[in-house]
Design a protein around this motif. Structure first.
Motif, mmCIF file in Angstrom:
data_model
loop_
_atom_site.group_PDB
_atom_site.id
_atom_site.type_symbol
_atom_site.label_atom_id
_atom_site.label_comp_id
_atom_site.label_asym_id
_atom_site.label_seq_id
_atom_site.Cartn_x
_atom_site.Cartn_y
_atom_site.Cartn_z
ATOM 1 N N VAL A 126 0.826 -1.214 0.000
ATOM 2 C CA VAL A 126 0.000 0.000 0.000
ATOM 3 C C VAL A 126 0.861 1.265 0.000
ATOM 4 O O VAL A 126 0.999 1.917 -1.013
ATOM 5 C CB VAL A 126 -1.049 0.015 1.121
ATOM 6 C CG1 VAL A 126 -1.937 1.249 1.041
ATOM 7 C CG2 VAL A 126 -1.893 -1.240 1.092
ATOM 8 N N ARG A 127 1.441 1.641 1.165
ATOM 9 C CA ARG A 127 2.324 2.815 1.264
ATOM 10 C C ARG A 127 3.117 2.694 2.560
ATOM 11 O O ARG A 127 2.706 1.991 3.492
ATOM 12 C CB ARG A 127 1.520 4.113 1.235
ATOM 13 C CG ARG A 127 0.646 4.315 2.431
ATOM 14 C CD ARG A 127 -0.169 5.610 2.396
ATOM 15 N NE ARG A 127 -1.038 5.702 3.548
ATOM 16 C CZ ARG A 127 -2.177 5.056 3.715
ATOM 17 N NH1 ARG A 127 -2.605 4.233 2.774
ATOM 18 N NH2 ARG A 127 -2.894 5.194 4.798
ATOM 19 N N VAL A 128 4.246 3.386 2.629
ATOM 20 C CA VAL A 128 5.060 3.374 3.840
ATOM 21 C C VAL A 128 4.228 3.927 4.996
ATOM 22 O O VAL A 128 3.549 4.949 4.857
ATOM 23 C CB VAL A 128 6.347 4.204 3.650
ATOM 24 C CG1 VAL A 128 7.093 4.361 4.972
ATOM 25 C CG2 VAL A 128 7.241 3.573 2.609
ATOM 26 N N GLY A 129 4.261 3.215 6.121
ATOM 27 C CA GLY A 129 3.522 3.635 7.310
ATOM 28 C C GLY A 129 2.110 3.080 7.402
ATOM 29 O O GLY A 129 1.449 3.228 8.425
ATOM 30 N N TYR A 130 1.636 2.411 6.327
ATOM 31 C CA TYR A 130 0.285 1.853 6.346
ATOM 32 C C TYR A 130 0.234 0.673 7.307
ATOM 33 O O TYR A 130 1.059 -0.239 7.248
ATOM 34 C CB TYR A 130 -0.118 1.406 4.942
ATOM 35 C CG TYR A 130 -1.522 0.852 4.850
ATOM 36 C CD1 TYR A 130 -2.617 1.709 4.816
ATOM 37 C CD2 TYR A 130 -1.748 -0.510 4.810
ATOM 38 C CE1 TYR A 130 -3.908 1.212 4.737
ATOM 39 C CE2 TYR A 130 -3.033 -1.016 4.734
ATOM 40 C CZ TYR A 130 -4.109 -0.154 4.696
ATOM 41 O OH TYR A 130 -5.384 -0.648 4.623
ATOM 42 N N LYS A 131 -0.747 0.686 8.231
ATOM 43 C CA LYS A 131 -0.922 -0.407 9.199
ATOM 44 C C LYS A 131 -2.229 -1.116 8.915
ATOM 45 O O LYS A 131 -3.235 -0.483 8.618
ATOM 46 C CB LYS A 131 -0.967 0.132 10.630
ATOM 47 C CG LYS A 131 0.346 0.598 11.161
ATOM 48 C CD LYS A 131 0.173 1.011 12.616
ATOM 49 C CE LYS A 131 1.453 1.530 13.197
ATOM 50 N NZ LYS A 131 1.273 1.953 14.596
ATOM 51 N N ARG A 132 -2.187 -2.434 9.028
ATOM 52 C CA ARG A 132 -3.406 -3.222 8.857
ATOM 53 C C ARG A 132 -3.430 -4.308 9.927
ATOM 54 O O ARG A 132 -2.414 -4.921 10.230
ATOM 55 C CB ARG A 132 -3.465 -3.854 7.483
ATOM 56 C CG ARG A 132 -2.533 -5.007 7.287
ATOM 57 C CD ARG A 132 -2.796 -5.771 6.007
ATOM 58 N NE ARG A 132 -3.201 -4.951 4.932
ATOM 59 C CZ ARG A 132 -2.393 -4.464 3.991
ATOM 60 N NH1 ARG A 132 -1.132 -4.765 4.013
ATOM 61 N NH2 ARG A 132 -2.839 -3.706 3.025
ATOM 62 N N PRO A 133 -4.617 -4.549 10.516
ATOM 63 C CA PRO A 133 -4.729 -5.648 11.476
ATOM 64 C C PRO A 133 -4.690 -6.983 10.740
ATOM 65 O O PRO A 133 -5.146 -7.092 9.609
ATOM 66 C CB PRO A 133 -6.093 -5.415 12.123
ATOM 67 C CG PRO A 133 -6.866 -4.632 11.105
ATOM 68 C CD PRO A 133 -5.871 -3.828 10.326
ATOM 69 N N VAL A 134 -4.121 -7.974 11.392
ATOM 70 C CA VAL A 134 -4.137 -9.333 10.842
ATOM 71 C C VAL A 134 -5.277 -10.058 11.538
ATOM 72 O O VAL A 134 -5.156 -10.462 12.700
ATOM 73 C CB VAL A 134 -2.792 -10.056 11.062
ATOM 74 C CG1 VAL A 134 -2.840 -11.459 10.469
ATOM 75 C CG2 VAL A 134 -1.648 -9.251 10.458
ATOM 76 N N THR A 135 -6.390 -10.181 10.843
ATOM 77 C CA THR A 135 -7.604 -10.730 11.415
ATOM 78 C C THR A 135 -7.363 -12.131 11.983
ATOM 79 O O THR A 135 -6.756 -12.970 11.333
ATOM 80 C CB THR A 135 -8.705 -10.787 10.339
ATOM 81 O OG1 THR A 135 -8.854 -9.479 9.791
ATOM 82 C CG2 THR A 135 -10.024 -11.260 10.916
ATOM 83 N N GLY A 136 -7.824 -12.338 13.201
ATOM 84 C CA GLY A 136 -7.724 -13.651 13.826
ATOM 85 C C GLY A 136 -6.380 -13.937 14.467
ATOM 86 O O GLY A 136 -6.173 -15.034 14.981
ATOM 87 N N LEU A 137 -5.445 -12.977 14.478
ATOM 88 C CA LEU A 137 -4.115 -13.225 15.048
ATOM 89 C C LEU A 137 -3.853 -12.256 16.191
ATOM 90 O O LEU A 137 -3.775 -11.043 15.992
ATOM 91 C CB LEU A 137 -3.034 -13.088 13.977
ATOM 92 C CG LEU A 137 -1.624 -13.454 14.382
ATOM 93 C CD1 LEU A 137 -1.540 -14.901 14.874
ATOM 94 C CD2 LEU A 137 -0.663 -13.260 13.220
ATOM 95 N N VAL A 138 -3.738 -12.814 17.383
ATOM 96 C CA VAL A 138 -3.449 -12.044 18.579
ATOM 97 C C VAL A 138 -2.068 -12.456 19.052
ATOM 98 O O VAL A 138 -1.752 -13.639 19.114
ATOM 99 C CB VAL A 138 -4.508 -12.315 19.672
ATOM 100 C CG1 VAL A 138 -4.151 -11.618 20.967
ATOM 101 C CG2 VAL A 138 -5.878 -11.883 19.185
ATOM 102 N N GLY A 139 -1.243 -11.471 19.359
ATOM 103 C CA GLY A 139 0.136 -11.751 19.766
ATOM 104 C C GLY A 139 0.255 -12.062 21.236
ATOM 105 O O GLY A 139 -0.740 -12.136 21.979
ATOM 106 N N GLY A 140 1.501 -12.207 21.691
ATOM 107 C CA GLY A 140 1.792 -12.538 23.081
ATOM 108 C C GLY A 140 1.361 -11.475 24.064
ATOM 109 O O GLY A 140 1.273 -11.727 25.262
ATOM 110 N N THR A 141 1.087 -10.279 23.565
ATOM 111 C CA THR A 141 0.604 -9.205 24.433
ATOM 112 C C THR A 141 -0.893 -9.281 24.646
ATOM 113 O O THR A 141 -1.444 -8.504 25.417
ATOM 114 C CB THR A 141 0.939 -7.833 23.802
ATOM 115 O OG1 THR A 141 0.290 -7.750 22.532
ATOM 116 C CG2 THR A 141 2.433 -7.633 23.644
ATOM 117 N N GLY A 142 -1.575 -10.178 23.926
ATOM 118 C CA GLY A 142 -3.027 -10.277 24.006
ATOM 119 C C GLY A 142 -3.723 -9.245 23.145
ATOM 120 O O GLY A 142 -4.927 -9.059 23.235
#
Length: 193
Positions: A126-142
């Motif tokens: 997309v572009r530098v700095g673009y953030k997108r959630p990864v649906t269904g994936l939760v990290g070690g931080t919850g």
């Protein structure tokens, strides 16, 4: 009638679900094609679109980008479920496999899946700095994992694509990696720099 490759794609969801029946169940489109319904918290949760975006008619067109999103999109039109299936495996901007034209609105950007054996879906940069959630994936931080684009798309410097993965490891998990990688018990230990 569907051609042989479209029929193969149409049955792929059913085959995946049958092989992993503990993690998903099936529901059907209006035409009777079976769709995967992942169970919450299962390994398949978030990998597939599962909900219609509205109670109105299914979408009839989308913008199709190549795998990875680089290049100009083409307008894809589909009047029937079979027309949609004949386009091959498509992904949305959350990295989910789109199962039905009822799972997105007209004009949505979709991304073709891999077309060569041994290749995988590539996130659009997309572009530098673009953030997108990864649906269904939760990290070690919850917290929901997010990908942030670090390379400018469509340039010589965009190969390989580089993403920052937010919320992937908790501080304790990251420290465990550091401890193991420098431990005397690790035969491949790294020296501190």
């Amino acid at each position: 009638p569907m051609n042989a490759s479209a029929e193969k794609i149409a049955t792929a969801n059913s085959d995946t679900c049958a092989a992993n029946d503990a993690s998903c169940s099936e529901h059907s489109t209006a035409t009777g094609r079976k769709l995967i319904s992942p169970e919450a918290g299962s390994w398949t949760d978030g990998f597939y679109t599962t909900k219609a975006v509205s109670d109105s008619q299914s979408s009839t067109h989308a913008l199709l980008y190549p795998n990875g999103g680089d290049g100009e999109p083409e307008l894809a039109e589909f009047a029937t479920d079979a027309d949609f299936i004949s386009l091959g495996r498509l992904y949305n901007d959350h990295g989910q496999i789109v199962q039905s034209p009822s799972h997105f609105v007209n004009g949505t950007a979709l991304y073709r899946g891999p077309t060569r054996p041994g290749t995988h879906f590539q996130w659009p940069s997309v572009r530098v700095g673009y953030k997108r959630p990864v649906t269904g994936l939760v990290g070690g931080t919850g917290v929901q994992v997010e990908l942030e684009t670090l390379t400018e798309p469509g340039t010589d410097t965009s190969d390989p694509r580089v993403f920052y993965v937010h919320n992937f490891l908790s501080p304790d998990e990251a420290q465990a990696f550091v401890d193991f990688s420098t431990s005397d018990d690790n035969p491949y230990k790294m020296a501190p720099s």
